[in-house]
Design an enzyme around this catalytic site. Structure first.
Site, short mmCIF file in Angstrom:
data_model
loop_
_atom_site.label_atom_id
_atom_site.label_comp_id
_atom_site.label_asym_id
_atom_site.label_seq_id
_atom_site.Cartn_x
_atom_site.Cartn_y
_atom_site.Cartn_z
N ASP A 200 9.30 2.36 0.24
CA ASP A 200 8.26 2.96 1.08
C ASP A 200 8.49 2.40 2.49
O ASP A 200 8.08 1.29 2.80
CB ASP A 200 6.89 2.56 0.52
N TYR B 157 0.85 -1.19 0.00
CA TYR B 157 0.00 0.00 0.00
C TYR B 157 0.88 1.24 0.00
O TYR B 157 1.78 1.36 0.83
CB TYR B 157 -0.90 0.00 1.24
N LYS C 266 4.96 7.60 10.07
CA LYS C 266 4.62 6.82 11.27
C LYS C 266 5.62 7.05 12.41
O LYS C 266 5.61 8.11 13.01
CB LYS C 266 4.44 5.35 10.91
C1 LIG Z 1 3.47 1.36 3.75
C2 LIG Z 1 2.55 2.55 3.73
N1 LIG Z 1 2.74 3.49 2.80
C3 LIG Z 1 1.96 4.57 2.75
C4 LIG Z 1 0.92 4.76 3.61
C5 LIG Z 1 0.06 5.97 3.51
O1 LIG Z 1 0.33 6.86 4.53
P1 LIG Z 1 -0.78 7.91 4.99
O2 LIG Z 1 -1.95 7.14 5.45
O3 LIG Z 1 -0.10 8.69 6.08
O4 LIG Z 1 -1.09 8.77 3.81
C6 LIG Z 1 0.67 3.80 4.59
C7 LIG Z 1 -0.43 3.96 5.55
O5 LIG Z 1 -0.73 3.15 6.37
C8 LIG Z 1 1.51 2.65 4.65
O6 LIG Z 1 1.31 1.67 5.54
#
Ligand SMILES: Cc1ncc(COP(=O)(O)O)c(C=O)c1O
Length: 441
Positions: A249, A150, A277
């Site tokens: 990511d 994601y 996070k």
């Molecule tokens: C691996 C990863 N990338 C990107 C995101 C997106 O981040 P945000 O919800 O702060 O936009 C998340 C959200 O949980 C994530 O787990």
């Protein structure tokens, strides 16, 4: 015209308050991911350590922990104190602040491949900007993603969540969502994770057109799935050979699986990295960065990234406080590993005693626990076994646990995030609550 009176007398129960909230907040919360998780309403009053308290005064141990930012638990006094001080001194001025320098230095000293960063408010934003930068740097458009990973909700990378409104799980994350620009999806190619042949094939067919490959180096969003040995190295080799960029990511893994993130554990060096996070210790902030050379188009104002609140002083203050604390306590990762290994072992015993097939997979303090319809025959480290997940039973288990004072997300693909605030006593409570719930399932 007289102004209407706003009636904000708060209803007393979780049910009533969620109903009232739904009249003014679409779906009851500001994220589809979160709203899809609501089964029995739980409306919070406060949180602290590893606990949450609802509006009826019920206390629950939380292992979802706000989807992962709180490595030191909710409302850590050091981080909270630093942010409170900064709020008093000014949260947003739009002018460079002395904290920016310290935050940048701390990130560069901690994350192996980062020399320069830009801050953003959320992971989605930081990823959208990173991919734009990658497209600018390479002069190409195509981005390769992996099934189950994601990368936020921006136009070219959104994948539909794996759980639906009626609680049924879908086994594949479908690209796109209603309302998206259909053509945007033509700019991403999604391939299976841990599949070297699919990877080779995508480079064989599109090698000269690929701007970037983006991945969660240890995939947290499909139930904690490690890369098979050599898989990320292979991605790094192919991207380098074809002039594409490697983008990690590390929104989940950054400062979570090791101080330097997954890139420290895997010893693979991405061109660009996204952090969020744990970076802000519970305050909304994200960052993306890489070498000075890679970030040069932003420094020259050629590639575009902006935001009124991007890099605001309160958020940057949270970054400084969190990274100072992490760097002063590097043994935190060993402690979390020991405690989470203990939890994993005890949970494995409890599910076995109840004769319930389960998939438990873990990387440090990120853990996935999913009820299955039958035992997994493949290695749970490398295979999410999504088609075996018993979504309905898992949601029933979640309800029983929530009633008994333990909160985890009803979607079995959402990981658990443990923190230093989870003591052995609390871990034992988690195990006991699950054991009792399994007996009633
Ligand atoms: C691996 C990863 N990338 C990107 C995101 C997106 O981040 P945000 O919800 O702060 O936009 C998340 C959200 O949980 C994530 O787990």
């Amino acid at each position: 015209m007289t102004q209407a009176t706003v009636n904000i007398t708060a209803p007393a129960t979780n049910d009533q308050l969620l109903d009232a909230t739904m009249k003014v907040i679409a779906g009851g919360g500001s994220s589809n991911m979160r709203n899809l998780g609501i089964q029995t309403p739980l409306v919070l009053d406060r949180s602290g350590g590893c606990r949450i308290w609802d509006v009826e005064g019920n206390e629950l141990v939380d292992v979802n922990m706000g989807y992962g930012p709180h490595l030191f638990g909710y409302a850590d006094p050091d981080i909270l104190g630093a942010v409170a001080d900064q709020l008093r001194l000014g949260a947003v001025t739009g002018i460079p602040h002395r904290l920016d320098h310290e935050a940048g230095e701390l990130i560069a000293a901690t994350v192996p491949t980062i020399e320069q960063v830009r801050f953003a408010q959320s992971g989605s934003e930081a990823i959208a900007s990173t991919l734009r930068l990658a497209r600018f740097v390479t002069g190409r458009t195509l981005v390769v993603t992996f099934e189950g990973h994601y990368h936020g909700w921006s136009e070219t990378v959104l994948r539909k969540a794996a759980i639906t409104n009626n609680g049924e799980g879908s086994t594949r994350a479908v690209p796109g969502a209603p309302g998206m620009i259909p053509e945007a999806l033509a700019h991403t190619l999604q391939i299976p994770w841990n599949d070297p042949e699919a990877l080779d094939a995508v480079f064989r067919e599109h090698g000269g057109e690929i701007a970037a490959v983006i991945l969660e180096p240890i995939c947290g969003n499909a139930g904690v799935v490690h890369p098979r040995p050599g898989f990320v190295e292979r991605i790094a080799d192919l991207t380098a050979r074809h002039g594409a960029l490697l983008v990690f990511d590390e929104v989940i893994t950054g400062f979570r699986v090791a101080l330097g993130g997954a890139q420290e554990l895997l010893s693979v060096r991405p061109d660009l990295t996204i952090l969020s996070k744990v970076l802000g210790g519970g305050f909304p902030v994200a960052a993306f960065g890489g070498s000075r050379e890679m970030m040069e188009p932003l420094a020259r104002n050629e590639a575009f990234h902006a935001g009124v609140f991007a890099g605001n002083h309160a958020a940057v203050g949270a970054v400084v406080a969190t990274l100072r604390k992490l760097r002063a306590n590097p043994s935190v990762y060993d402690t979390l590993e020991t405690d989470c290994a203990y939890l994993e072992r005890r949970l494995t015993e409890v599910f076995a005693a109840a004769n319930r097939p389960v998939r438990i997979a873990r990387c440090g303090s990120v853990m996935s626990v999913a009820l299955l319809t039958k035992p997994q025959e493949t290695d749970p480290r490398y295979d999410a076994a999504v088609s075996l997940i018993d979504f309905a039973a898992h949601r029933r288990l979640q309800l029983l646990c929530q009633d008994a004072g333990l909160y985890f997300h009803p979607n079995p693909l959402e990981p658990w995030f443990l923190s230093t605030a989870h003591t052995r006593d609390e871990l034992d409570t988690v195990v006991q609550t699950i054991g009792e719930a399994l007996a009633r399932l």
